[in-house]
Write a protein that holds these residues in place. Structure first.
Motif, short mmCIF file in Angstrom:
data_model
loop_
_atom_site.label_atom_id
_atom_site.label_comp_id
_atom_site.label_asym_id
_atom_site.label_seq_id
_atom_site.Cartn_x
_atom_site.Cartn_y
_atom_site.Cartn_z
N TYR A 297 0.82 -1.20 0.00
CA TYR A 297 0.00 0.00 0.00
C TYR A 297 0.85 1.25 0.00
CZ TYR A 297 0.69 0.00 5.11
OH TYR A 297 1.24 0.01 6.35
N LEU B 155 -1.20 7.97 1.06
CA LEU B 155 -1.33 9.21 0.29
C LEU B 155 -0.82 10.40 1.09
CD1 LEU B 155 -4.73 8.99 -1.63
CD2 LEU B 155 -2.44 8.47 -2.42
N LEU C 298 -4.52 2.04 -1.06
CA LEU C 298 -4.19 3.45 -0.86
C LEU C 298 -4.70 3.82 0.53
CD1 LEU C 298 -5.28 5.04 -4.28
CD2 LEU C 298 -2.98 4.38 -3.58
N MET D 32 0.67 4.96 -9.92
CA MET D 32 0.89 4.80 -8.49
C MET D 32 1.28 3.37 -8.18
SD MET D 32 -1.68 7.33 -6.65
CE MET D 32 -0.36 7.76 -5.59
#
Lengths: 727, 107
Positions: free
Chosen positions: A633, A636, A664, A710
């Protein structure tokens, strides 16, 4: 009546027709018995010629006329469909397309073009020994031997066609001039006699100057077939009454004609005599018969003809079948309209603004807290969503048209390379945004050429390996979680891992010490300045291309992936977003900012437990155990360097893309949100992980995350982490 | 003004000029309906018409039919090439009495 506009339509239609012609030719090459395709090719050439007549494009008429004559012979089985014929007509198609280009540019063909023109005409003339035989009568007669006898059974004397025209009232308004048809008829044959029918003209007072009241009875001498003559009137067939009687038609047909037009209170029979179509004796006989038939009028005319043993039932059935087909094509034609793509873009933009405005209204309604108001806004929101979907669907086109263009590419390239390669296409009904389709065509061409050149081995090499001598190239498309996947696969040798690595080291792209997975190595072929071809062919191998392919695909927010099995082949999968403009988004919050991720990629949302969070801080561990699976993960908060402390409860949004999962970590889950993606300015071009922005109902801005990018970032981290753990 | 209409006690003269086609037939016909005599012999001068189409010719046909049904004289003078080409194409020289110099009274 805008001549320019109709000329534009002519150009577009001609290009479509040429495309169909090419497809039909390629099918014909595989299956020379396919009569349907021969007819399609003939029709294409014929329509191009016919419409060219309306615009006075003589250079197109004269060329296509020769081509058409040869096609007519092919259609009648006088010329067999051989590879040479197909190859010649592919060239013919290319050349007509060049002529159309001249029309589009408003130029006349230059000397070079005329040399090609003459060359092709000479080659076509080889097939035209004798002048084409006079085509026979009924629409289906050319395929039916019985018709010859039928026509001679009770035919009239004249050797001219008789054409009866009654133009519809809207003829002028739709930009047609009846005289242009007469003029064009004179280019395909000779009008022997014409009688202008003015009976329908009202008195001066009652007349509308822009309505057409004219009709013509024409006696016409021509070698053209009935289909050709009919097609002269293609543009007006819908609102005109047209009857075409072939030379030596049966008297019965004239009776029929007289019957149908008798409401004009005129003596059509006399006009026919005047036109020289009927002799007075024939007219008398016809009128006598007409009386007979009238007494027996319950029978449809078809049955009457059969009963009188004038026509074989098969002929009538075939004629009916033909009529039905014509009707069907007409129906399907009228189901489509051409729209300027800019108008669609404008609509999509407006829908985008509507969504943003709608979100603003919902927000205000929420704040006011009036339940009726809330209900109204939610109804509107539902409708807006539907409008959005239909607006986007307008831009959706099937990928089939793009795929089928590769038939020609594969054919030409395989000839050039001296390899026997077959193309298999599947998933052609998969739809995607028109702008994406346009931009994907070039990269796809490159991949296809690359596979044919580097992937598929020569026939000898294939046989030696026990594979079939012909190579197979497959194009496939399907939808997968909000994106479209396009696969180019071949059954060639596959990528040579060692060779690629050696070359990459040689070119200084990687160092010899680096340990790379097979996948990483395969991906090296997308690096700038990379080429493995031993010999530089004129197709590929110059080291430009694959990097461009990758860049083009990335510009569409897409990714490309390679699966290769040594000795068995290689598959390149391009994954693209379905649309570039509007998506269903999922809104999340970190600190004071909002972010949007594509809803299609969201699998689930889970809570980040306190202990996992603790270990992520203490050990810098960036993965969790998700039901026995390792889920890497990204936080953010860290990624975008948000200020402030994280809340006590954090959530993980689990995203899936191209069979990979990633989490995320966010502060807040806000919910579903219709997202109008606006591109970021040039300054932010190089910001990684952000695909654009959108405007929320409150007027504030949310960034749209580029999840595939990402994922790449997260994978790098997790690989490092895993390596550490394993140690 | 696509058509000039001059009427004296003996006849009504129509002088067409420039274009006589779909672009101006509505205007032309409106003018004819309003100004053309319905009882006098009709003289049509087409020498200055440089473009014509079926819609234009249709007006001439309607005028000709009007004279036929009312038993009026009709004369078509100096058809320009553009008009003549159409008259020949539709084989209406007889209908318009082009070959005849004198007026032609319908039977």
């Amino acid at each position: 009546m805008q001549l320019d506009e109709s000329l534009q339509i002519y150009i577009i239609e001609s290009r479509d027709l040429l495309q169909q012609m090419e497809e039909a030719l390629l099918t014909l090459e595989q299956n020379p018995e396919d009569e349907e395709k021969i007819n399609a090719i003939f029709r294409a050439a014929h329509t191009i010629k016919g419409s060219a007549g309306l615009f006075g494009l003589d250079f197109i008429i004269s060329f296509t006329h020769v081509a058409e004559s040869v096609l007519d012979k092919v259609r009648n089985g006088q010329i067999p469909v051989t590879e040479e014929v197909v190859a010649l007509f592919l060239e013919v198609g290319d050349f007509i397309s060049k002529l159309i280009d001249h029309v589009a540019e408003g130029t006349k063909p230059d000397a070079d073009t005329m040399v090609v023109n003459d060359g092709l005409i000479n080659r076509l003339n080889v097939y035209l020994g004798a002048p084409p035989a006079t085509a026979s009568a009924l629409p289906v007669a050319s395929q039916n031997d019985a018709s010859g006898e039928v026509e001679s059974l009770d035919g009239v004397e004249t050797s001219c066609w008789h054409i009866s025209l009654r133009f519809g009232p809207d003829t002028f308004r739709s930009g047609m001039d009846p005289f242009s048809f007469l003029r064009y008829m004179n280019t395909m044959g000779k009008i022997v006699h014409v009688a202008t029918i003015t009976q329908a003209l009202p008195s001066l007072e009652g007349m509308d100057a822009e309505s057409c009241y004219l009709g013509f009875e024409i006696s016409y001498e021509s070698q053209a077939s009935k289909v050709e003559i009919e097609s002269i009137f293609d543009f007006v067939r819908d609102d005109c009454d047209i009857h075409i009687l072939p030379p030596h038609s049966q008297v019965q047909h004239y009776i029929d004609l007289i019957d149908r037009l008798s409401n004009e209170e005129m003596k059509l029979g006399e006009i026919l005599v005047k036109c020289g179509t009927l002799t007075p004796t024939e007219l008398e006989a016809a009128l006598a018969k007409q009386a007979d038939v009238a007494a027996d009028d319950k029978q449809p005319i078809g049955e009457t003809l059969v009963n009188a043993q004038l026509v074989q039932p098969a002929v009538v059935n075939a004629a009916l079948e033909k009529q039905r087909q014509v009707k069907e094509t007409k129906n399907s034609e009228s189901n489509f309209i051409r729209i300027d793509a800019n108008k669609l873009d404008e609509l999509i933009n407006l829908v985008g603004e509507l969504i943003i405005a709608g979100a603003g209204a919902t927000l205000i309604a929420d704040r006011i807290g009036d339940s009726a108001m809330n209900e109204a806004t939610s109804n509107i929101a539902t409708l807006v969503e539907q409008v959005r979907d239909s607006a986007l669907a307008l831009r959706m086109v099937q990928i089939g048209a793009t795929f089928s263009r590769f038939n020609r590419v594969v054919r030409d390239v395989s000839k050039e390379l001296g390899k026997d390669i077959r193309l298999e296409i599947s998933g052609e009904e998969t739809e995607l945004d028109k702008t994406v389709v346009e931009k994907i065509s070039d990269p796809l061409t490159h991949l296809v050429r690359n596979s044919m050149d580097h992937g598929i081995e020569s026939a000898e090499a294939r046989v030696a390996k026990g594979k079939p001598a012909y190579g197979t190239l497959k194009l496939n498309a399907f939808h997968d979680s909000g994106s479209i996947v396009i696969e180019v696969s071949d059954d060639g040798a596959g990528l040579n891992r060692d060779k690629i690595l050696a070359k990459a080291i040689d070119k200084g792209l990687v160092s010899a010490e680096q340990s790379l997975s097979d996948k990483d190595i395969y991906n090296l072929i997308f690096e700038a300045g990379f080429s493995t071809a031993d010999a530089v062919s004129n197709l590929s191998g110059r080291g430009v291309g694959m990097d461009v392919v990758k860049r083009n695909i990335q510009a569409l927010r897409g990714t490309i992936d390679i699966q290769s099995t040594p000795g068995l082949g290689c598959t390149m999968s391009i994954r693209l977003p379905l649309t570039l403009a509007i998506i269903d988004g999922f809104l999340v919050g970190v600190a004071d900012s909002s972010y949007v991720v594509p809803l299609d990629m969201v699998v689930e949302c889970i809570e980040l437990s306190a202990e996992d969070y603790a270990s992520s801080v203490s050990d810098k561990r960036n993965f969790i155990n998700l039901r026995g699976e390792v889920l890497p993960y990204l936080k953010l908060r860290d990624e975008f360097e948000c200020k402030g402390e994280p809340p006590t409860r954090q959530n993980i949004v689990v995203m899936q893309y191209a069979n990979q999962k990633i989490g995320l970590v966010v502060d807040k889950l806000i919910g579903e949100f219709q997202t109008v993606i606006k591109p970021l300015g040039k300054v932010f071009e190089h910001v990684k992980g952000i695909g654009g922005f959108t405007i929320l109902g409150s007027g504030s801005v949310a960034l749209v995350l580029d999840v595939p990018r990402m994922m790449q970032l997260a994978n790098m981290e997790s690989i490092k982490e895993q390596a550490l753990v394993e140690e | 003004m696509p058509v000039m209409i001059n009427t004296n006690e003996a006849r009504c003269a129509l002088t067409f000029s420039g274009e006589l086609n779909i672009y101006n037939v509505a205007e032309t016909l409106a003018q004819i309906k309003a100004e053309m005599s319905k009882t006098l012999p009709i003289y049509v001068d087409l020498s200055e018409v440089d473009e014509a189409d079926a819609a234009g010719l249709q007006i001439l046909m309607a005028i000709r039919l009007h004279t036929l049904s009312h038993g009026l004289a009709f004369q078509l003078e100096n058809p320009s090439e553009a008009v003549m080409a159409l008259i020949e194409l539709s084989d209406m020289a007889g209908f318009f009495g082009v070959t005849q110099v004198l007026t032609d009274i319908a039977a």
